[in-house]
Design a protein around this motif. Structure first.
Motif, short mmCIF file in Angstrom:
data_model
loop_
_atom_site.label_atom_id
_atom_site.label_comp_id
_atom_site.label_asym_id
_atom_site.label_seq_id
_atom_site.Cartn_x
_atom_site.Cartn_y
_atom_site.Cartn_z
N ALA A 165 84.67 -11.33 56.63
CA ALA A 165 86.08 -11.73 57.16
C ALA A 165 86.78 -10.66 56.83
O ALA A 165 87.92 -10.38 57.60
CB ALA A 165 86.48 -13.06 56.12
N LEU A 166 86.88 -10.05 55.75
CA LEU A 166 87.80 -8.77 55.37
C LEU A 166 87.67 -7.75 56.29
O LEU A 166 88.60 -7.12 56.70
CB LEU A 166 87.29 -8.06 53.91
N ILE A 167 86.38 -7.34 57.18
CA ILE A 167 86.21 -6.43 57.89
C ILE A 167 87.10 -6.76 59.37
O ILE A 167 87.73 -6.03 60.05
CB ILE A 167 84.75 -6.23 58.23
N THR A 168 87.02 -8.15 59.77
CA THR A 168 87.74 -8.60 60.55
C THR A 168 89.10 -8.48 60.73
O THR A 168 89.83 -8.06 61.53
CB THR A 168 87.31 -9.99 60.84
N GLN A 169 89.64 -8.79 59.61
CA GLN A 169 91.04 -8.75 59.06
C GLN A 169 91.47 -7.19 59.17
O GLN A 169 92.47 -6.93 59.94
CB GLN A 169 91.35 -9.22 57.48
N LEU A 170 90.69 -6.13 58.81
CA LEU A 170 91.07 -4.70 58.70
C LEU A 170 91.18 -4.58 60.24
O LEU A 170 91.94 -3.68 60.46
CB LEU A 170 90.06 -4.21 58.01
N ARG A 171 89.89 -4.75 61.19
CA ARG A 171 90.00 -4.34 62.51
C ARG A 171 91.16 -5.01 63.00
O ARG A 171 91.78 -4.08 63.83
CB ARG A 171 88.73 -4.87 63.06
N LYS A 172 91.50 -6.01 62.89
CA LYS A 172 92.77 -6.64 63.47
C LYS A 172 93.81 -5.78 63.41
O LYS A 172 94.50 -5.41 64.37
CB LYS A 172 92.79 -8.07 63.29
N ALA A 173 94.31 -5.36 62.03
CA ALA A 173 95.31 -4.58 61.70
C ALA A 173 95.25 -3.21 62.26
O ALA A 173 96.37 -2.67 62.54
CB ALA A 173 95.43 -4.68 59.89
N LEU A 174 94.21 -2.61 62.47
CA LEU A 174 94.02 -1.41 62.98
C LEU A 174 93.90 -1.40 64.74
O LEU A 174 93.69 -0.28 65.19
CB LEU A 174 92.95 -0.63 62.58
N GLY A 175 93.97 -2.32 65.14
CA GLY A 175 93.56 -2.54 66.74
C GLY A 175 92.29 -2.32 67.12
O GLY A 175 92.14 -1.98 68.25
N ASP A 176 91.48 -2.57 66.35
CA ASP A 176 89.86 -2.55 66.58
C ASP A 176 89.27 -3.80 66.84
O ASP A 176 89.69 -4.76 66.32
CB ASP A 176 89.24 -1.68 65.23
N THR A 177 88.13 -3.76 67.53
CA THR A 177 87.37 -5.04 67.54
C THR A 177 85.91 -4.60 67.38
O THR A 177 85.67 -3.53 67.50
CB THR A 177 87.45 -5.46 69.00
N ALA A 178 85.03 -5.75 67.21
CA ALA A 178 83.72 -5.45 66.87
C ALA A 178 82.79 -4.99 68.18
O ALA A 178 81.91 -3.94 67.97
CB ALA A 178 83.22 -6.75 66.45
N ASP A 179 83.22 -5.57 69.08
CA ASP A 179 82.80 -5.02 70.62
C ASP A 179 82.95 -3.41 70.89
O ASP A 179 82.07 -2.67 71.23
CB ASP A 179 83.15 -5.80 71.77
N GLY A 180 84.46 -3.06 70.61
CA GLY A 180 84.76 -1.76 70.83
C GLY A 180 84.62 -1.04 69.84
O GLY A 180 83.99 0.01 70.24
N ALA A 181 84.74 -1.16 68.56
CA ALA A 181 83.99 -0.26 67.39
C ALA A 181 84.59 0.95 67.53
O ALA A 181 83.76 2.03 67.29
CB ALA A 181 82.61 -0.40 67.13
N ARG A 182 85.96 1.23 67.81
CA ARG A 182 86.54 2.59 68.03
C ARG A 182 86.92 3.09 66.68
O ARG A 182 87.07 4.22 66.38
CB ARG A 182 87.57 2.50 68.89
N VAL A 183 87.00 2.18 65.52
CA VAL A 183 87.33 2.60 64.19
C VAL A 183 86.47 2.46 63.23
O VAL A 183 86.18 3.15 62.44
CB VAL A 183 88.92 1.89 63.69
N ILE A 184 85.86 1.20 63.39
CA ILE A 184 84.94 0.76 62.32
C ILE A 184 83.67 0.31 62.95
O ILE A 184 83.83 -0.57 63.75
CB ILE A 184 85.47 -0.48 61.47
N ARG A 185 82.53 0.73 62.57
CA ARG A 185 81.27 0.51 63.27
C ARG A 185 80.31 -0.21 62.52
O ARG A 185 80.22 0.09 61.28
CB ARG A 185 80.34 1.89 63.58
#
Length: 234
Positions: free
Chosen positions: A86-106
């Protein structure tokens, strides 16, 4: 009309993920101010989300395991497995990233997460409520200061380890921002990383265990140093 424009501009400034922030913008992690910026715009992060980001950035591009993230973010506290996700999802949202795209967090399934985006670390970290490097040796914790610290048996060493296989000036550990490296200083029994005796300077990542002679030492990140002892206290 003007009032609606003002409200929209204010909403953009306070948005968790501002629309004007472009995905390709470099992330600036201001450790001292505990602020994250992209495209010159501050992005709001909850304290735990900032701590998570800093751990990932300081270990980039290497992955950080689920176990280590839990230990750093919730030390001594049992939380459900979904808390980290849940925290990873929150961080990805803040950074404009998604699990599918994974441009920031893999995501490394069943392993952990890795920061793969572009980031700039700025600011000077405060003395507490922050991530600090430390060594774990025989159950003791030793804070590692920024800059170069000599590890050895000699009482003048910044990090003193009193053990038979340790030379008087055994190795040098260097901390520069999020980077940590170790160099053997011609010790009799050697410095070993990844099962190999090192020659020259070798980078270390959070969670790495290495050997000084026959002594096993682990490098970790702590969010503060209140429970960390200095080498002279061993």
């Amino acid at each position: 009309m003007e009032r609606r424009h003002r409200q929209r501009r204010r909403a953009d400034r306070l948005s968790y993920n501002p629309a004007r922030v472009q995905a390709e913008s470099a992330i600036v992690v201001d450790v001292g101010a505990r602020v994250v910026r992209r495209g010159g715009i501050d992005i709001q992060l909850a304290p735990k989300a900032f701590d998570l980001l800093w751990v990932l950035v300081s270990n980039r591009p290497n992955a950080v395991s689920h176990e280590r993230l839990h230990a750093v973010l919730w030390p001594g506290v049992h939380v459900s497995e979904t808390s980290l996700a849940a925290l990873i999802t929150q961080l990805r949202k803040a950074l404009g990233d998604t699990a599918d795209g994974a441009r920031v967090i893999r995501t490394l399934h069943r392993v952990g997460y890795a920061f793969v985006g572009e980031a700039i670390v700025a600011g000077v970290a405060p003395a507490s409520n922050m991530s600090v490097w430390r060594l774990i040796w025989r159950g003791e914790t030793i804070r590692v200061s920024t800059g170069e610290s000599v590890i050895g048996l000699d009482s003048g060493c910044a990090i003193r380890i009193d053990a038979d296989s340790i030379s008087r000036h055994h190795a040098r550990i260097s901390v520069a921002g999020p980077g940590v490296s170790i160099e053997d200083l011609g010790s009799k029994n050697g410095t070993w990383v990844g099962g190999e005796r090192i020659v020259g300077s070798v980078p270390l990542t959070e969670g790495t265990s290495f050997r000084l002679g026959s002594e096993t030492v682990r490098l970790e990140i702590a969010l503060d140093d209140r429970a960390t002892r200095t080498a002279t206290g061993l």
